[in-house]
Structures are given as structure tokens and as C-alpha cells.
Design a protein around this motif. Structure first.
Motif, short mmCIF file in Angstrom:
data_model
loop_
_atom_site.label_atom_id
_atom_site.label_comp_id
_atom_site.label_asym_id
_atom_site.label_seq_id
_atom_site.Cartn_x
_atom_site.Cartn_y
_atom_site.Cartn_z
N LEU A 320 -14.23 0.71 5.48
CA LEU A 320 -13.15 1.69 5.63
C LEU A 320 -11.94 1.07 6.32
CD1 LEU A 320 -15.17 4.89 6.55
CD2 LEU A 320 -13.58 4.67 4.63
N GLN A 321 -12.18 0.23 7.30
CA GLN A 321 -11.07 -0.44 7.98
C GLN A 321 -10.34 -1.38 7.03
OE1 GLN A 321 -13.32 -2.08 11.23
NE2 GLN A 321 -12.85 -0.37 12.61
N ALA A 322 -11.07 -2.03 6.12
CA ALA A 322 -10.44 -2.91 5.14
C ALA A 322 -9.59 -2.11 4.16
CB ALA A 322 -11.51 -3.70 4.39
N VAL A 323 -10.08 -0.94 3.76
CA VAL A 323 -9.29 -0.07 2.89
C VAL A 323 -8.02 0.36 3.59
CG1 VAL A 323 -9.21 2.23 1.82
CG2 VAL A 323 -11.23 0.78 1.52
N ARG A 324 -8.15 0.74 4.87
CA ARG A 324 -6.97 1.19 5.62
C ARG A 324 -5.92 0.10 5.70
NH1 ARG A 324 -4.02 2.18 9.99
NH2 ARG A 324 -3.89 4.33 10.79
N ALA A 325 -6.33 -1.12 5.97
CA ALA A 325 -5.39 -2.24 6.09
C ALA A 325 -4.69 -2.50 4.75
CB ALA A 325 -6.12 -3.49 6.56
N ALA A 326 -5.43 -2.47 3.65
CA ALA A 326 -4.85 -2.72 2.33
C ALA A 326 -3.86 -1.61 1.95
CB ALA A 326 -5.95 -2.83 1.28
N GLU A 327 -4.24 -0.36 2.21
CA GLU A 327 -3.35 0.76 1.88
C GLU A 327 -2.05 0.67 2.69
OE1 GLU A 327 -4.07 3.99 -0.06
OE2 GLU A 327 -5.24 2.46 -1.10
N LEU A 328 -2.17 0.33 3.96
CA LEU A 328 -0.99 0.25 4.81
C LEU A 328 -0.06 -0.88 4.36
CD1 LEU A 328 0.33 1.61 7.21
CD2 LEU A 328 -0.87 0.01 8.71
N ARG A 329 -0.62 -2.01 3.94
CA ARG A 329 0.21 -3.11 3.45
C ARG A 329 0.99 -2.68 2.21
NH1 ARG A 329 -4.31 -6.33 4.99
NH2 ARG A 329 -5.17 -6.19 2.88
N TYR A 330 0.31 -1.95 1.31
CA TYR A 330 1.01 -1.48 0.11
C TYR A 330 2.10 -0.49 0.48
CZ TYR A 330 2.27 1.28 -3.86
OH TYR A 330 3.04 1.95 -4.79
#
Length: 337
Positions: A320-330
Motif C-alpha cells: 500500500l505504501q508503494a501504491v501511495r508513492a507511485a500515485e503521488l509521483r503521478y
């Protein structure tokens, strides 16, 4: 949607002589709207329709006392309305006080040769043979079987029109289960001048990114933090294995096209470069594919966890933390538009 029983009723060729423009798709709403727009003369891909509707979302929902008390949706709410708003087409769901009024209105449109976009709960659609309620599912009604007792509908990846008994369709069109509450919701597209304008496409991209960033505790990127903090409650639930499997299905299987709809949205960004060349220069589609990979990795963890002997809280938290980081970068890059 991909949950179909081998015993599901399939239409006979003799009852499908109804004018339609259905082509198989991946997601119910975007494929249904693609079909409807082509019927009225605008040919777009399903992915492009999904992008026009600012389709990306993250919504955390609690439904106490149900078989799925915790649900995470990865598509935006109000997607259908947003597609038509982006096309400058007036949109409003027609709703009805009861099932008989909803059925009568649909009959009137179909008798006039006007296909109708409907919201449904798959539990009542016989070709799904589902034991789980899943409302907000978009289908298109096109006409009647030769015998007149069934309404012929199109649904996502199924290539043929499907007969649904009138009573079953009336039940399917009503749901009081949040977040997809519908009271016979119906939309018919009047003949209109349909046009895709670059500035509207840009606004749809920016609005979707802003919604992901600023959604609040239960919507958008911050909903992932809510999910992480709530994982001990998932772990304590006696049916935690089913909760994990259902979440996996929503992200990867139930009409998302894989990667929590992010694969399809990346395809939209690829296409949109023809109207907005800066999208390619910025590398937005590549960032979105990173999001898709992160969501698929999370889905894999959820599926594996559903088969495990103990709840894998640390692994799921990490994903979930990896998803959050990827979404925020986008999102940070998309907002520069």
C-alpha cells in the motif's frame, strides 16, 4: 466484470436482431458509454472514454453487517456524468419512485428506438450467477427479445446481447448499498453535436489528478492511509480471507482492465498525446504505468494473503505504501498541466 457461470443463460441468435453498436470491452461504464457514443456517431476507444470521465479513483467504504464490511473502489464516483460533461453534453440520471415507473420509462425509450444507459446490481443479472451484491454496474439496454419477455442488454466483455427477464432487470436497477445507490438510474443520449476538444481533455486529466490528491480521508490518495490504519480491523474479521480476495478482485479482475484501471488510463494518456503533445514530453503515461504496476503488485499480495494461514499485515502495508508513492509521483506531475 469477469464472473460468469458456465450455466449462464446465453441468447439464441434468433432473439438478438436488435440494432446495436456493442463491442466487447474491459470496464462496464467505459465500454457502455463507448457503445452509446458510437450509436450516435462518435467513435472513440474505451480507454479514451475512461479518461474523458476522469475515471481514476480510490474510495474506502465501510458497510457494517454485510459480507464485505470493508471495500476499496479504485474507480471514481460519478464517472458517467463526467464523460458527458467533458463532451459538453447535458447529463442527468433519470430516477424513479418505484420499479414499475422505472420499467415503464425504459419501455418508452426502447419502443422509440433509443438505447438506454442503466446502472445495475450484478446480483440480479442472471448471466452473472453471482451470490454477491455489486451495484453501480453499467449496462446498455437496446431492445427486446422476439418473444418480448426479455430486455436485450450489452455488458462489457460479452460479445453478444444478453436477454434479461424484465422483472430481474427491474430488481437490478435498484440499490441502496453505498457508494453506488441507484433508483432505476437511466440516461438516454439525445442527438447532439459530439466533439472532443483538447482543452476539455486537459481539464479532465487535471481534475482527475486533483481529485486523487485532495479527496480526503476516505477518497483519493489519503484513503490509502485510512486503509493502512484499518488493516488491524481487517485482520480481526472472521472472514478476513474473503475480504482480501474481494479487494484483489476489485483491483485486478472486476472490470478494471488490470492494475486498478491504471493500465487503461495509461492507454488514454497515450492517445491523448495527439491532442496534447506535452503529455508525451512530460512522460505522464509512463508514470501511470508505474502506478499500474504498484496496484497489480498490491493485488498479488492480497490474493496470496487470502490463501495464507495468517493475515500478512506487514506485506500488505508495504504494498500500500508503494501504491501511495507511485500515485503521488503521478499526481504531482499531472498537476503541472
Amino acid at each position: 466484470m469477469s464472473l460468469v457461470s458456465s450455466s449462464s443463460k446465453q441468447p439464441d441468435v434468433s432473439v438478438t436482431r436488435v440494432k446495436h453498436t456493442h463491442r466487447p470491452g474491459r470496464h462496464c461504464g467505459s465500454s457502455a458509454i463507448r457503445d452509446l457514443l458510437e450509436f450516435h456517431g462518435l467513435n472513440l476507444t474505451e480507454a479514451f472514454c475512461f479518461g474523458l470521465g476522469a475515471g481514476l479513483g480510490i474510495t474506502y467504504v465501510e458497510l457494517p453487517g454485510t459480507g464485505t464490511p470493508f471495500i476499496v473502489h479504485v474507480r471514481s464516483m460519478g464517472f458517467e456524468e463526467k464523460v458527458f460533461a467533458t463532451l459538453d453534453v447535458p447529463f442527468q440520471w433519470e430516477t424513479f419512485p418505484d420499479k414499475s415507473a422505472a420499467t415503464a420509462a425504459l419501455d418508452e425509450y426502447l419502443n422509440a428506438g433509443k438505447p438506454a444507459l442503466l446502472l445495475s446490481d450484478i446480483y440480479y443479472l442472471p448471466y452473472f450467477n453471482s451470490t454477491t451484491h455489486f451495484p453501480g454496474h453499467a449496462i446498455v439496454a437496446w431492445g427486446y427479445s422476439d418473444e418480448g419477455g426479455d430486455v436485450m442488454v450489452s455488458d462489457t466483455e460479452r460479445p453478444q446481447l444478453l436477454p434479461v427477464p424484465r422483472e430481474s432487470l427491474a430488481d437490478a436497477r435498484y440499490s441502496l448499498a453505498p457508494p453506488f445507490v441507484h433508483h432505476g438510474n437511466l440516461f438516454v443520449l439525445d442527438k447532439a453535436q459530439l466533439e472532443v476538444r483538447p482543452e476539455r481533455v486537459r481539464s479532465a486529466i487535471v481534475d482527475n489528478a486533483r481529485a486523487l490528491k485532495d479527496g480526503g480521508r476516505l477518497s483519493g490518495i489519503d484513503a490509502l492511509d485510512t486503509w493502512i490504519n484499518d488493516l488491524p480491523r481487517w485482520q480481526a474479521h472472521e472472514q478476513w480471507s474473503w475480504l482480501l480476495r474481494f479487494a484483489y478482485q476489485v483491483i485486478e479482475k472486476r472490470g478494471s482492465g488490470g492494475g486498478g484501471f491504471r493500465i487503461m488510463y495509461a492507454e488514454f494518456l497515450d492517445e491523448a498525446q495527439a491532442l496534447l503533445p506535452e503529455l508525451g514530453e512530460m512522460g505522464l503515461a509512463s508514470r501511470m504505468r508505474d502506478c499500474a504496476l504498484a496496484w497489480s503488485a498490491l493485488a498479488g499480495r492480497l490474493e496470496a494473503g487470502s490463501k495464507a494461514s495468517c493475515f500478512p499485515i506487514a506485506d500488505i502495508t508495504q504494498s500500500l505504501q508503494a501504491v501511495r508513492a507511485a500515485e503521488l509521483r503521478y499526481v504531482e506531475l499531472a498537476l503541472k498541466l
